[in-house]
Design a protein around this motif. Structure first.
Motif, PDB file in Angstrom:
ATOM      1  N   VAL A  51       0.813  -1.214   0.000  1.00  0.00           N
ATOM      2  CA  VAL A  51       0.000   0.000   0.000  1.00  0.00           C
ATOM      3  C   VAL A  51       0.847   1.265   0.000  1.00  0.00           C
ATOM      4  O   VAL A  51       0.580   2.195  -0.747  1.00  0.00           O
ATOM      5  CB  VAL A  51      -0.961  -0.008   1.208  1.00  0.00           C
ATOM      6  CG1 VAL A  51      -1.745   1.288   1.283  1.00  0.00           C
ATOM      7  CG2 VAL A  51      -1.905  -1.198   1.125  1.00  0.00           C
ATOM      8  N   ASN A  52       1.882   1.305   0.818  1.00  0.00           N
ATOM      9  CA  ASN A  52       2.633   2.543   0.999  1.00  0.00           C
ATOM     10  C   ASN A  52       4.039   2.510   0.398  1.00  0.00           C
ATOM     11  O   ASN A  52       4.950   3.157   0.894  1.00  0.00           O
ATOM     12  CB  ASN A  52       2.702   2.900   2.492  1.00  0.00           C
ATOM     13  CG  ASN A  52       3.368   1.824   3.324  1.00  0.00           C
ATOM     14  OD1 ASN A  52       3.572   0.708   2.871  1.00  0.00           O
ATOM     15  ND2 ASN A  52       3.703   2.169   4.552  1.00  0.00           N
ATOM     16  N   VAL A  53       4.214   1.759  -0.684  1.00  0.00           N
ATOM     17  CA  VAL A  53       5.490   1.709  -1.398  1.00  0.00           C
ATOM     18  C   VAL A  53       5.206   2.054  -2.858  1.00  0.00           C
ATOM     19  O   VAL A  53       4.878   1.182  -3.661  1.00  0.00           O
ATOM     20  CB  VAL A  53       6.158   0.317  -1.285  1.00  0.00           C
ATOM     21  CG1 VAL A  53       7.490   0.296  -2.014  1.00  0.00           C
ATOM     22  CG2 VAL A  53       6.338  -0.072   0.172  1.00  0.00           C
ATOM     23  N   SER A  79       8.527   0.561   7.774  1.00  0.00           N
ATOM     24  CA  SER A  79       7.314  -0.212   7.967  1.00  0.00           C
ATOM     25  C   SER A  79       6.513  -0.173   6.664  1.00  0.00           C
ATOM     26  O   SER A  79       6.308   0.889   6.082  1.00  0.00           O
ATOM     27  CB  SER A  79       6.496   0.392   9.110  1.00  0.00           C
ATOM     28  OG  SER A  79       5.345  -0.359   9.328  1.00  0.00           O
ATOM     29  N   ILE A  80       6.069  -1.346   6.238  1.00  0.00           N
ATOM     30  CA  ILE A  80       5.335  -1.458   4.979  1.00  0.00           C
ATOM     31  C   ILE A  80       3.950  -2.030   5.270  1.00  0.00           C
ATOM     32  O   ILE A  80       3.801  -2.944   6.077  1.00  0.00           O
ATOM     33  CB  ILE A  80       6.075  -2.380   3.991  1.00  0.00           C
ATOM     34  CG1 ILE A  80       7.411  -1.754   3.604  1.00  0.00           C
ATOM     35  CG2 ILE A  80       5.229  -2.655   2.762  1.00  0.00           C
ATOM     36  CD1 ILE A  80       8.249  -2.621   2.709  1.00  0.00           C
ATOM     37  N   LYS A  81       2.952  -1.494   4.592  1.00  0.00           N
ATOM     38  CA  LYS A  81       1.589  -2.007   4.741  1.00  0.00           C
ATOM     39  C   LYS A  81       1.298  -2.970   3.594  1.00  0.00           C
ATOM     40  O   LYS A  81       1.336  -2.606   2.421  1.00  0.00           O
ATOM     41  CB  LYS A  81       0.570  -0.869   4.740  1.00  0.00           C
ATOM     42  CG  LYS A  81      -0.839  -1.355   5.005  1.00  0.00           C
ATOM     43  CD  LYS A  81      -1.816  -0.217   5.137  1.00  0.00           C
ATOM     44  CE  LYS A  81      -3.201  -0.706   5.491  1.00  0.00           C
ATOM     45  NZ  LYS A  81      -4.149   0.417   5.589  1.00  0.00           N
ATOM     46  N   PHE A  82       1.008  -4.213   3.955  1.00  0.00           N
ATOM     47  CA  PHE A  82       0.636  -5.253   3.001  1.00  0.00           C
ATOM     48  C   PHE A  82      -0.882  -5.374   3.011  1.00  0.00           C
ATOM     49  O   PHE A  82      -1.516  -5.333   4.063  1.00  0.00           O
ATOM     50  CB  PHE A  82       1.252  -6.591   3.406  1.00  0.00           C
ATOM     51  CG  PHE A  82       2.747  -6.614   3.341  1.00  0.00           C
ATOM     52  CD1 PHE A  82       3.392  -7.125   2.234  1.00  0.00           C
ATOM     53  CD2 PHE A  82       3.519  -6.116   4.379  1.00  0.00           C
ATOM     54  CE1 PHE A  82       4.774  -7.151   2.160  1.00  0.00           C
ATOM     55  CE2 PHE A  82       4.896  -6.132   4.324  1.00  0.00           C
ATOM     56  CZ  PHE A  82       5.525  -6.648   3.212  1.00  0.00           C
ATOM     57  N   LYS A  83      -1.462  -5.547   1.830  1.00  0.00           N
ATOM     58  CA  LYS A  83      -2.915  -5.667   1.705  1.00  0.00           C
ATOM     59  C   LYS A  83      -3.232  -6.899   0.869  1.00  0.00           C
ATOM     60  O   LYS A  83      -2.628  -7.124  -0.180  1.00  0.00           O
ATOM     61  CB  LYS A  83      -3.475  -4.420   1.026  1.00  0.00           C
ATOM     62  CG  LYS A  83      -4.962  -4.469   0.776  1.00  0.00           C
ATOM     63  CD  LYS A  83      -5.418  -3.213   0.045  1.00  0.00           C
ATOM     64  CE  LYS A  83      -6.833  -3.300  -0.429  1.00  0.00           C
ATOM     65  NZ  LYS A  83      -7.207  -2.125  -1.238  1.00  0.00           N
ATOM     66  N   ALA A  84      -4.192  -7.686   1.327  1.00  0.00           N
ATOM     67  CA  ALA A  84      -4.621  -8.880   0.603  1.00  0.00           C
ATOM     68  C   ALA A  84      -6.127  -8.830   0.400  1.00  0.00           C
ATOM     69  O   ALA A  84      -6.873  -8.436   1.298  1.00  0.00           O
ATOM     70  CB  ALA A  84      -4.245 -10.133   1.365  1.00  0.00           C
ATOM     71  N   VAL A  85      -6.558  -9.238  -0.793  1.00  0.00           N
ATOM     72  CA  VAL A  85      -7.980  -9.340  -1.113  1.00  0.00           C
ATOM     73  C   VAL A  85      -8.218 -10.763  -1.600  1.00  0.00           C
ATOM     74  O   VAL A  85      -7.614 -11.197  -2.582  1.00  0.00           O
ATOM     75  CB  VAL A  85      -8.394  -8.323  -2.204  1.00  0.00           C
ATOM     76  CG1 VAL A  85      -9.882  -8.441  -2.494  1.00  0.00           C
ATOM     77  CG2 VAL A  85      -8.030  -6.905  -1.802  1.00  0.00           C
ATOM     78  N   THR A  86      -9.086 -11.488  -0.898  1.00  0.00           N
ATOM     79  CA  THR A  86      -9.365 -12.873  -1.264  1.00  0.00           C
ATOM     80  C   THR A  86     -10.330 -12.928  -2.453  1.00  0.00           C
ATOM     81  O   THR A  86     -10.934 -11.922  -2.820  1.00  0.00           O
ATOM     82  CB  THR A  86      -9.963 -13.650  -0.079  1.00  0.00           C
ATOM     83  OG1 THR A  86     -11.242 -13.100   0.230  1.00  0.00           O
ATOM     84  CG2 THR A  86      -9.051 -13.596   1.136  1.00  0.00           C
ATOM     85  N   GLU A  87     -10.485 -14.127  -3.009  1.00  0.00           N
ATOM     86  CA  GLU A  87     -11.425 -14.312  -4.119  1.00  0.00           C
ATOM     87  C   GLU A  87     -12.849 -13.953  -3.714  1.00  0.00           C
ATOM     88  O   GLU A  87     -13.645 -13.534  -4.541  1.00  0.00           O
ATOM     89  CB  GLU A  87     -11.393 -15.762  -4.613  1.00  0.00           C
ATOM     90  CG  GLU A  87     -10.166 -16.104  -5.414  1.00  0.00           C
ATOM     91  CD  GLU A  87     -10.235 -17.509  -5.983  1.00  0.00           C
ATOM     92  OE1 GLU A  87     -10.560 -18.452  -5.232  1.00  0.00           O
ATOM     93  OE2 GLU A  87      -9.961 -17.650  -7.182  1.00  0.00           O
TER      94      GLU A  87
END
Length: 103
Positions: A51-53, A79-87
């Motif tokens: 998200v923030n890179v 610090s990095i924000k990872f985001k996941a969206v499932t099916e």
């Protein structure tokens, strides 16, 4: 007193639903492994992004085990924000510290 009960009930529901999903990040010097689970099961084909890179604008897709490697090349640790969206459309995120130094 009633407001306190409502707030406590809302907080309990939020935390209980959050425990059904998990986004685990294992940082390495050249990127990070991310594992996404939904209801305790690996989330295959989940879309994962940073998200923030701004240097990494692409998205990555998890394999049948819910895992994916994201290449990250930064000039500093942060610090990095990872985001996941499932099916199914469930969205999960997590902050994780990423270091550019080899471990």
């Amino acid at each position: 007193m009633r407001k306190i009960h409502i707030i406590l009930a809302t907080t309990a529901i939020a935390f209980s639903s959050a425990s059904l999903a998990d986004l685990r990040v294992s940082s390495m010097s050249n990127g990070a492994w991310v594992k996404v689970t939904d209801n305790g099961q690996p989330a295959a084909n989940a879309t994962v992004s940073l998200v923030n890179v701004p240097q990494v604008r692409q998205t990555f897709q998890t394999d049948e085990n819910g895992r994916v490697f994201l290449p990250i090349s930064l000039n500093n640790s942060r610090s990095i924000k990872f985001k996941a969206v499932t099916e199914e459309g469930n969205v999960y995120s997590r902050f994780a510290f990423h270091s550019d130094k080899k471990r």
